[in-house]
Structures are given as structure tokens and as C-alpha cells.
Design a protein around this motif. Structure first.
Motif, PDB file in Angstrom:
ATOM      1  N   PHE A 161      -1.995  -0.804 -10.241  1.00  0.00           N
ATOM      2  CA  PHE A 161      -3.032  -1.648 -10.093  1.00  0.00           C
ATOM      3  C   PHE A 161      -3.208  -2.625 -11.210  1.00  0.00           C
ATOM      4  CE2 PHE A 161      -7.590  -2.434 -10.985  1.00  0.00           C
ATOM      5  CZ  PHE A 161      -7.845  -3.228  -9.853  1.00  0.00           C
ATOM      6  N   ILE A 162      -3.184  -1.807 -12.691  1.00  0.00           N
ATOM      7  CA  ILE A 162      -3.338  -2.682 -13.738  1.00  0.00           C
ATOM      8  C   ILE A 162      -2.172  -3.464 -14.067  1.00  0.00           C
ATOM      9  CG2 ILE A 162      -3.242  -2.423 -16.349  1.00  0.00           C
ATOM     10  CD1 ILE A 162      -5.822  -1.383 -15.190  1.00  0.00           C
ATOM     11  N   ASP A 163      -0.983  -3.055 -13.388  1.00  0.00           N
ATOM     12  CA  ASP A 163       0.509  -3.976 -13.837  1.00  0.00           C
ATOM     13  C   ASP A 163       0.075  -5.207 -13.000  1.00  0.00           C
ATOM     14  OD1 ASP A 163       1.587  -2.368 -15.640  1.00  0.00           O
ATOM     15  OD2 ASP A 163       2.818  -1.276 -14.235  1.00  0.00           O
ATOM     16  N   SER A 164      -0.720  -5.119 -11.673  1.00  0.00           N
ATOM     17  CA  SER A 164      -0.676  -6.196 -10.803  1.00  0.00           C
ATOM     18  C   SER A 164      -1.669  -7.453 -11.411  1.00  0.00           C
ATOM     19  CB  SER A 164      -1.098  -5.766  -9.436  1.00  0.00           C
ATOM     20  OG  SER A 164      -2.619  -5.393  -9.585  1.00  0.00           O
ATOM     21  N   LEU A 165      -2.277  -7.027 -12.160  1.00  0.00           N
ATOM     22  CA  LEU A 165      -3.479  -7.899 -12.831  1.00  0.00           C
ATOM     23  C   LEU A 165      -2.909  -8.718 -13.987  1.00  0.00           C
ATOM     24  CD1 LEU A 165      -6.589  -5.369 -13.112  1.00  0.00           C
ATOM     25  CD2 LEU A 165      -6.190  -6.984 -11.491  1.00  0.00           C
ATOM     26  N   SER A 166      -3.460 -10.063 -14.141  1.00  0.00           N
ATOM     27  CA  SER A 166      -2.985 -10.643 -15.639  1.00  0.00           C
ATOM     28  C   SER A 166      -3.658 -10.213 -16.608  1.00  0.00           C
ATOM     29  CB  SER A 166      -3.255 -12.215 -15.262  1.00  0.00           C
ATOM     30  OG  SER A 166      -4.628 -12.494 -15.294  1.00  0.00           O
ATOM     31  N   GLU A 167      -3.476 -10.370 -18.070  1.00  0.00           N
ATOM     32  CA  GLU A 167      -4.254  -9.999 -19.075  1.00  0.00           C
ATOM     33  C   GLU A 167      -5.611 -10.277 -19.000  1.00  0.00           C
ATOM     34  OE1 GLU A 167      -4.057 -10.012 -23.995  1.00  0.00           O
ATOM     35  OE2 GLU A 167      -2.537 -10.828 -22.985  1.00  0.00           O
TER      36      GLU A 167
END
Length: 69
Positions: free
Chosen positions: A53-59
Motif C-alpha cells: 500500500f505504501i509503495d503504491s503512494l507517491s511521497e
């Protein structure tokens, strides 16, 4: 890997309450073991889901989701 919607909501709700300063530094190698204590309650499957999930988000998306310092 079946994660209930309730658990996903619980994880995301906790992320909203977490400040960036509660995580290890992402800019420097940080092996302090500092991380939010709610993560101790996650199963291995939930941990894997959270990482994806975190990896799918932009910073910026991630920073917008987290509690402000």
C-alpha cells in the motif's frame, strides 16, 4: 493473503494518527528500531499489504495521509 476491510481500515486509520517522525529515517540508514507501536499488532500478511500500500503512494500522498508534526 486475505486482509479484511476492517483491518485495512484500522491500519490506514493508525497511519493517519502517525507522525513521520515516528518512523525510522528514510534518508539515512537508520537501524534504531524506531517505529509506531501499533505496527506490532499487524500479522505478516497485514505487514506485506501495508508495505505494498505504501509503495503504491507517491511521497506527497503518503505525507498528506500522516499526522502533521
Amino acid at each position: 493473503m486475505m486482509i479484511s476491510e476492517n483491518r485495512k481500515k484500522w491500519i490506514i486509520d493508525n497511519l493517519h494518527k502517525t507522525k513521520l517522525s515516528e518512523f525510522p529515517s528514510f534518508e539515512f540508514e537508520d537501524d534504531s528500531g524506531k517505529y509506531p507501536k501499533w505496527m506490532d499488532e499487524m500479522t505478516d500478511d497485514e505487514d506485506e499489504w501495508f508495505i505494498n500500500f505504501i509503495d503504491s503512494l507517491s511521497e506527497q500522498e503518503l505525507l498528506n495521509m500522516m499526522a502533521k508534526n
